[in-house]
Scaffold this active site. Structure first.
Site, PDB file in Angstrom:
ATOM      1  N   GLY A   1       8.599   8.821  -5.539  1.00 51.96           N
ATOM      2  CA  GLY A   1       7.210   8.377  -5.760  1.00 51.96           C
ATOM      3  C   GLY A   1       6.291   8.973  -4.709  1.00 51.96           C
ATOM      4  O   GLY A   1       5.223   9.514  -5.015  1.00 51.96           O
ATOM      5  N   HIS A   2       6.709   8.897  -3.459  1.00 51.91           N
ATOM      6  CA  HIS A   2       5.914   9.497  -2.375  1.00 51.91           C
ATOM      7  C   HIS A   2       5.824  11.013  -2.572  1.00 51.91           C
ATOM      8  O   HIS A   2       4.760  11.617  -2.393  1.00 51.91           O
ATOM      9  CB  HIS A   2       6.573   9.244  -1.005  1.00 51.91           C
ATOM     10  CG  HIS A   2       6.623   7.811  -0.597  1.00 51.91           C
ATOM     11  ND1 HIS A   2       7.805   7.106  -0.527  1.00 51.91           N
ATOM     12  CD2 HIS A   2       5.660   6.946  -0.211  1.00 51.91           C
ATOM     13  CE1 HIS A   2       7.561   5.870  -0.110  1.00 51.91           C
ATOM     14  NE2 HIS A   2       6.269   5.746   0.081  1.00 51.91           N
TER      15      HIS A   2
ATOM     16  N   ASP B   1       0.094   0.789  -5.910  1.00 54.18           N
ATOM     17  CA  ASP B   1      -0.670  -0.187  -5.127  1.00 54.18           C
ATOM     18  C   ASP B   1      -2.131  -0.073  -5.588  1.00 54.18           C
ATOM     19  O   ASP B   1      -3.000   0.392  -4.843  1.00 54.18           O
ATOM     20  CB  ASP B   1      -0.531   0.112  -3.637  1.00 54.18           C
ATOM     21  CG  ASP B   1       0.926   0.104  -3.205  1.00 54.18           C
ATOM     22  OD1 ASP B   1       1.454  -0.977  -2.950  1.00 54.18           O
ATOM     23  OD2 ASP B   1       1.551   1.190  -3.165  1.00 54.18           O
TER      24      ASP B   1
ATOM     25  N   SER C   1      10.042   2.107  -5.033  1.00 55.53           N
ATOM     26  CA  SER C   1       9.484   1.427  -3.869  1.00 55.53           C
ATOM     27  C   SER C   1      10.485   1.530  -2.729  1.00 55.53           C
ATOM     28  O   SER C   1      11.704   1.491  -2.963  1.00 55.53           O
ATOM     29  CB  SER C   1       9.247  -0.050  -4.204  1.00 55.53           C
ATOM     30  OG  SER C   1       9.091  -0.799  -3.019  1.00 55.53           O
ATOM     31  N   SER C   2       9.982   1.629  -1.520  1.00 55.47           N
ATOM     32  CA  SER C   2      10.875   1.653  -0.351  1.00 55.47           C
ATOM     33  C   SER C   2      11.715   0.380  -0.310  1.00 55.47           C
ATOM     34  O   SER C   2      12.853   0.386   0.154  1.00 55.47           O
ATOM     35  CB  SER C   2      10.053   1.755   0.932  1.00 55.47           C
ATOM     36  OG  SER C   2       9.204   2.871   0.855  1.00 55.47           O
ATOM     37  N   ARG C   3      11.133  -0.707  -0.813  1.00 49.04           N
ATOM     38  CA  ARG C   3      11.842  -1.998  -0.754  1.00 49.04           C
ATOM     39  C   ARG C   3      13.019  -2.068  -1.729  1.00 49.04           C
ATOM     40  O   ARG C   3      13.888  -2.922  -1.572  1.00 49.04           O
ATOM     41  CB  ARG C   3      10.864  -3.139  -1.022  1.00 49.04           C
ATOM     42  CG  ARG C   3       9.870  -3.358   0.117  1.00 49.04           C
ATOM     43  CD  ARG C   3       9.025  -4.584  -0.141  1.00 49.04           C
ATOM     44  NE  ARG C   3       8.231  -4.941   1.018  1.00 49.04           N
ATOM     45  CZ  ARG C   3       7.023  -4.480   1.276  1.00 49.04           C
ATOM     46  NH1 ARG C   3       6.465  -3.608   0.449  1.00 49.04           N
ATOM     47  NH2 ARG C   3       6.370  -4.849   2.361  1.00 49.04           N
TER      48      ARG C   3
HETATM   49  P1  AMP Z   1       3.979   3.146   1.166  1.00 50.67           P
HETATM   50  O1  AMP Z   1       4.883   4.024   1.956  1.00 50.67           O
HETATM   51  O2  AMP Z   1       4.683   2.123   0.353  1.00 50.67           O
HETATM   52  O3  AMP Z   1       2.845   2.609   1.987  1.00 50.67           O
HETATM   53  O4  AMP Z   1       3.317   4.108   0.088  1.00 50.67           O
HETATM   54  C1  AMP Z   1       2.606   5.246   0.471  1.00 50.67           C
HETATM   55  C2  AMP Z   1       1.842   5.758  -0.729  1.00 50.67           C
HETATM   56  O5  AMP Z   1       2.755   6.095  -1.771  1.00 50.67           O
HETATM   57  C3  AMP Z   1       0.874   4.721  -1.299  1.00 50.67           C
HETATM   58  O6  AMP Z   1      -0.314   5.368  -1.708  1.00 50.67           O
HETATM   59  C4  AMP Z   1       1.649   4.179  -2.467  1.00 50.67           C
HETATM   60  O7  AMP Z   1       0.832   3.644  -3.488  1.00 50.67           O
HETATM   61  C5  AMP Z   1       2.366   5.417  -2.945  1.00 50.67           C
HETATM   62  N1  AMP Z   1       3.535   5.063  -3.733  1.00 50.67           N
HETATM   63  C6  AMP Z   1       4.553   4.240  -3.367  1.00 50.67           C
HETATM   64  N2  AMP Z   1       5.429   4.109  -4.377  1.00 50.67           N
HETATM   65  C7  AMP Z   1       4.953   4.858  -5.406  1.00 50.67           C
HETATM   66  C8  AMP Z   1       5.400   5.119  -6.742  1.00 50.67           C
HETATM   67  N3  AMP Z   1       6.521   4.590  -7.224  1.00 50.67           N
HETATM   68  N4  AMP Z   1       4.657   5.952  -7.515  1.00 50.67           N
HETATM   69  C9  AMP Z   1       3.510   6.491  -7.029  1.00 50.67           C
HETATM   70  N5  AMP Z   1       3.031   6.282  -5.787  1.00 50.67           N
HETATM   71  C10 AMP Z   1       3.740   5.469  -4.992  1.00 50.67           C
END
Ligand code: AMP
Length: 279
Positions: A35-36, A150, A185-187
């Site tokens: 995703g990232h 998000d 998701s990281s989680r």
């Molecule tokens: P985070 O590391 O969770 O703060 O996410 C960093 C960025 O990656 C944020 O803009 C999130 O919305 C995006 N992101 C996280 N998971 C996904 C996903 N499955 N698909 C698209 N973007 C994502």
């Protein structure tokens, strides 16, 4: 790929590039997944130089246990970023970013901050606003990329650049999913096998809610979702809302002139998962 931890190093590099190169920026909290990387890929197509940041921002966590347990996989993250052709990774430390005062600034996001995530994670969006504004000041990108995963955060960042007249274009990127529909998701890496098997129920329910949106009103759909989750032993619904995309206000009736989205937050034991779907 450059890896910098010092603010000054990033600022100098950006200064030397800014005149001839467009800069795309992808802020993350690490524990990276596809995703990232999909955000990095889009940024790479639209810019000459791509910066990613990895920083688990303490001020956006209202729950110390969640912050402590947030997954950290730095070596794997750097390998993934390198193969995605990211140009620079910024990994600051909290004291530097916050000038030794790790606290949130207070923001007025015209009410966006009080809906959904804002109700259940106190102070979360002040933390998000503080870190993103600070990172924007350092990286000074032309464009910054945020996931629709998000969606509320994405709308808040749009409001942030609008209110503070920050000259950065905000690009929203589609949700990247596992084959069975679970939003990456990281989680997710913290889920047990049983929880992981149960988790696609979240997106399946959203898809069914979308179908129902043609014939049923928002309150009826909400009640249906709540009843569905009562039958799920491993997943506990925190909220389900159908809201207007612009204001994030919950709706009761379908207004054909507005865009709507369904939002959901679910617990698998202590692991909190969120998702949404355009209606
Ligand atoms: P985070 O590391 O969770 O703060 O996410 C960093 C960025 O990656 C944020 O803009 C999130 O919305 C995006 N992101 C996280 N998971 C996904 C996903 N499955 N698909 C698209 N973007 C994502």
């Amino acid at each position: 790929m450059l890896v910098y931890t010092k603010i000054k190093s990033v600022e100098q590099k950006i200064k030397s590039l800014k005149k001839e190169a467009s800069i795309g920026f992808v802020p993350t909290m690490g524990a990276l997944h596809q995703g990232h990387i999909s955000l990095i890929d889009i940024a790479k197509k639209e810019n000459d130089f791509v910066v990613a940041s990895i920083f688990v921002n303490p001020t956006q966590f209202d729950n110390l246990e969640d912050l402590t347990n947030y997954p950290k996989t730095i070596d794997k993250d750097l390998t993934l970023l390198k193969s995605s052709k990211c140009d620079l990774v910024f990994m600051p430390i909290a004291e530097g970013i916050y000038n030794n005062n790790v606290q949130s600034q207070h923001f007025d996001f015209d009410g966006l901050e009080f809906e959904m995530e804002g109700k259940f994670r106190k102070g979360h969006f002040n933390g998000v606003g503080t870190i993103v504004k600070r990172l924007f000041e350092i990286v000074k990108p032309n464009k910054a990329y945020f996931g629709e995963k998000d969606f509320q955060q994405l709308q808040i960042i749009r409001k942030l650049v609008d209110k503070y007249k920050i000259p950065i274009e905000i690009i929203g990127c589609e949700i990247f999913r596992e084959k069975d529909g679970l939003a990456m998701s990281s989680r997710n890496s913290r889920l047990t096998k049983e929880q992981r098997n149960a988790a696609p129920f979240i997106y399946n329910t959203l898809k069914q809610a979308k179908v129902k949106f043609g014939t049923k009103n928002a309150l009826e759909i909400k009640k249906w979702v709540e009843d569905e989750f009562k039958k799920q032993p491993l997943l506990t619904l925190e909220y389900f809302e159908i809201a207007e995309e612009e204001t994030l206000q919950s709706i009761k009736k379908h207004d054909l002139n507005k865009k709507h989205r369904a939002f959901i937050a679910v617990f698998a034991d202590k692991i909190r998962l969120i998702d949404n779907i355009s209606l």
